[in-house]
Design a protein around this motif. Structure first.
Motif, short mmCIF file in Angstrom:
data_model
loop_
_atom_site.label_atom_id
_atom_site.label_comp_id
_atom_site.label_asym_id
_atom_site.label_seq_id
_atom_site.Cartn_x
_atom_site.Cartn_y
_atom_site.Cartn_z
N SER A 1 -1.99 -4.09 -2.50
CA SER A 1 -1.88 -4.55 -1.12
C SER A 1 -2.57 -5.88 -0.85
O SER A 1 -2.52 -6.38 0.28
CB SER A 1 -2.45 -3.48 -0.17
OG SER A 1 -3.82 -3.24 -0.45
N GLY A 2 -3.23 -6.44 -1.87
CA GLY A 2 -3.90 -7.72 -1.70
C GLY A 2 -5.11 -7.65 -0.80
O GLY A 2 -5.41 -8.61 -0.07
N ARG A 3 -5.84 -6.53 -0.87
CA ARG A 3 -7.02 -6.33 -0.03
C ARG A 3 -8.20 -5.94 -0.90
O ARG A 3 -8.04 -5.60 -2.08
CB ARG A 3 -6.77 -5.22 0.99
CG ARG A 3 -5.68 -5.49 2.01
CD ARG A 3 -5.30 -4.20 2.69
NE ARG A 3 -4.57 -4.39 3.93
CZ ARG A 3 -3.57 -3.60 4.33
NH1 ARG A 3 -3.18 -2.61 3.56
NH2 ARG A 3 -2.96 -3.82 5.47
N SER A 4 -9.36 -5.94 -0.31
CA SER A 4 -10.54 -5.44 -1.01
C SER A 4 -10.54 -3.92 -0.96
O SER A 4 -9.86 -3.31 -0.12
CB SER A 4 -11.81 -5.98 -0.36
OG SER A 4 -12.00 -5.40 0.93
N GLU A 5 -11.32 -3.29 -1.83
CA GLU A 5 -11.40 -1.83 -1.83
C GLU A 5 -11.97 -1.30 -0.52
O GLU A 5 -11.52 -0.27 -0.01
CB GLU A 5 -12.25 -1.36 -3.02
CG GLU A 5 -11.60 -1.63 -4.37
CD GLU A 5 -12.41 -1.06 -5.52
OE1 GLU A 5 -13.15 -0.09 -5.30
OE2 GLU A 5 -12.29 -1.58 -6.64
N LEU B 1 -8.86 3.38 -5.53
CA LEU B 1 -8.93 2.31 -4.54
C LEU B 1 -8.68 0.95 -5.18
O LEU B 1 -8.07 0.07 -4.56
CB LEU B 1 -10.30 2.32 -3.85
CG LEU B 1 -10.54 3.46 -2.85
CD1 LEU B 1 -11.97 3.40 -2.32
CD2 LEU B 1 -9.55 3.39 -1.69
N SER B 2 -9.11 0.77 -6.41
CA SER B 2 -8.88 -0.51 -7.09
C SER B 2 -7.39 -0.77 -7.27
O SER B 2 -6.91 -1.90 -7.12
CB SER B 2 -9.59 -0.52 -8.45
OG SER B 2 -9.13 0.56 -9.26
N THR B 3 -6.63 0.28 -7.58
CA THR B 3 -5.18 0.15 -7.74
C THR B 3 -4.52 -0.19 -6.41
O THR B 3 -3.65 -1.05 -6.32
CB THR B 3 -4.58 1.45 -8.30
OG1 THR B 3 -5.17 1.73 -9.57
CG2 THR B 3 -3.07 1.35 -8.45
N LEU C 1 0.83 -1.20 0.00
CA LEU C 1 0.00 0.00 0.00
C LEU C 1 0.87 1.25 0.00
O LEU C 1 0.64 2.19 -0.79
CB LEU C 1 -0.92 -0.02 1.22
CG LEU C 1 -1.91 1.14 1.36
CD1 LEU C 1 -2.84 1.22 0.16
CD2 LEU C 1 -2.72 0.99 2.65
N PHE C 2 1.88 1.28 0.86
CA PHE C 2 2.78 2.44 0.91
C PHE C 2 3.51 2.62 -0.42
O PHE C 2 3.71 3.75 -0.88
CB PHE C 2 3.80 2.28 2.04
CG PHE C 2 3.26 2.64 3.41
CD1 PHE C 2 2.68 3.87 3.64
CD2 PHE C 2 3.35 1.75 4.46
CE1 PHE C 2 2.20 4.22 4.90
CE2 PHE C 2 2.87 2.07 5.72
CZ PHE C 2 2.29 3.31 5.94
N ALA C 3 3.92 1.51 -1.04
CA ALA C 3 4.64 1.60 -2.31
C ALA C 3 3.75 2.20 -3.40
O ALA C 3 4.20 3.04 -4.20
CB ALA C 3 5.13 0.22 -2.73
N ALA C 4 2.49 1.79 -3.44
CA ALA C 4 1.57 2.33 -4.44
C ALA C 4 1.29 3.80 -4.20
O ALA C 4 1.20 4.60 -5.14
CB ALA C 4 0.26 1.52 -4.42
N LEU C 5 1.16 4.19 -2.94
CA LEU C 5 0.89 5.59 -2.62
C LEU C 5 2.11 6.47 -2.88
O LEU C 5 1.96 7.66 -3.18
CB LEU C 5 0.46 5.71 -1.15
CG LEU C 5 -0.92 5.15 -0.82
CD1 LEU C 5 -1.12 5.07 0.69
CD2 LEU C 5 -2.03 6.00 -1.45
N ALA C 6 3.32 5.91 -2.77
CA ALA C 6 4.52 6.67 -3.09
C ALA C 6 4.57 7.01 -4.57
O ALA C 6 5.12 8.04 -4.97
CB ALA C 6 5.77 5.89 -2.69
#
Length: 320
Positions: free
Chosen positions: A201-205, A194-196, A182-187
């Motif tokens: 992060s391997g989670r649901s939206e 949310l889909s990205t 999640l942190f990597a995607a937000l960086a």
């Protein structure tokens, strides 16, 4: 939109995203009294041209990590390759060539126990072309981080700031698997869908939405706005390394943190004890800043100046 400078709406957008990096365009349009389409069009134009980028940043202190600023002095012909090698590392967040290409400044962080064991410096590139390495552990920030850069946060009225500032909420951090992705995607993109973020992060939206709320409320995640400093009228960026009398360190740091030219002020360990990042118009403005703003402060004993010539990595992402 002026091709050289950010216009008034651009600056308001930058200020707004500094307050809330994921504010909906509809809410932003309402506060700025423009249409949703205007906000979306202007933001996408700024981002696609590399002028503005909203990024999610982990707050290392809340995550019980230690942040270091490294000064790597090397042979000029090797600086680019060494900087690139440092930028490839997952544990570096910012890498810049300074001082005419003879020095690299690099931010990195490590879990507290690893930093205390001294393992971090042993992982740096081992090459005779590295002349010296100085590690400065960041002890306290006075400007930068969640507070942002004052020089780019003055475009909104107090009423607009109040309307766009999220309500504060302090909750203890609860660690969960998947935060690294999640942190990597937000960086890469602090406003990613949310889909990205769910895929990263391997989670649901739904879970990602709740997790974002928790990380922000705990202080483990904040949003920053990276802006092409030239478009703010600051064509010269530099790191300043100050030696300040210990009894005056806090007072000097707090004073300098109020200056609009300053993007970062932090007390550090090492041969100097205060680091400052500045953005200024030109060499003459830097001279004036050094001679009249910093030079007049009681307690400042010594200043080293390292102009930045190129940033290779910023907020965990490569710069093209």
């Amino acid at each position: 939109m002026d091709s050289d400078q950010l216009d008034e709406l651009d600056r308001r957008l930058v200020h707004a995203f500094q307050l809330d990096g994921r504010v909906p365009f509809s809410r932003l349009a309402q506060v700025l009294d423009v249409s949703d389409q205007t906000v979306a069009r202007r933001y996408h134009r700024l981002r696609s041209t590399g002028v503005v980028r909203v990024v999610g940043v982990p707050e290392v202190t809340v995550l019980r990590r230690v942040q270091w600023l490294l000064r790597v002095r090397c042979m000029p012909e090797a600086a680019g390759a060494i900087a690139t090698a440092l930028a490839r590392r997952d544990d570096t967040t910012w890498v810049s060539l300074t001082s005419g290409g003879t020095e690299i400044a690099c931010y990195t962080s490590a879990p507290r126990q690893e930093a205390d064991s001294g393992l971090l410096l042993g992982q740096l590139p081992r090459t005779p072309r590295v002349v010296s390495v100085t590690a400065h552990r960041l002890l306290r920030r006075f400007a930068g981080g969640p507070s942002g850069w004052p020089g780019r946060a003055s475009a909104l009225s107090p009423e607009q700031v109040a309307a766009l500032t999220p309500s504060p909420a302090a909750v203890p951090l609860r660690s969960e698997p998947g935060d690294e992705g999640l942190f990597a995607a937000l960086a890469h993109d602090g406003r990613a869908a949310l889909s990205t973020l769910a895929a990263a992060s391997g989670r649901s939206e739904t879970t990602v939405r709740r997790r974002l709320d928790h990380l922000r409320a705990s202080g483990a995640l904040y949003f920053d706005v990276e802006v092409d400093a030239v478009r703010l009228g600051a064509s010269l960026s530099a790191l300043l390394w100050l030696s300040v009398t210990p009894a005056r360190l806090d007072a000097v740091a707090r004073e300098v943190a109020t200056y609009a030219e300053v993007a970062l002020v932090a007390a550090t360990t090492g041969p100097t004890n205060l680091v400052i990042s500045v953005g200024l118009r030109d060499d003459d403005a830097l001279y004036t800043f050094l001679a009249t703003r910093l030079g007049s402060l009681p307690g400042v004993q010594h200043i080293e100046t390292a102009p930045m010539i190129r940033t290779i990595k910023r907020s965990g992402s490569w710069q093209s």
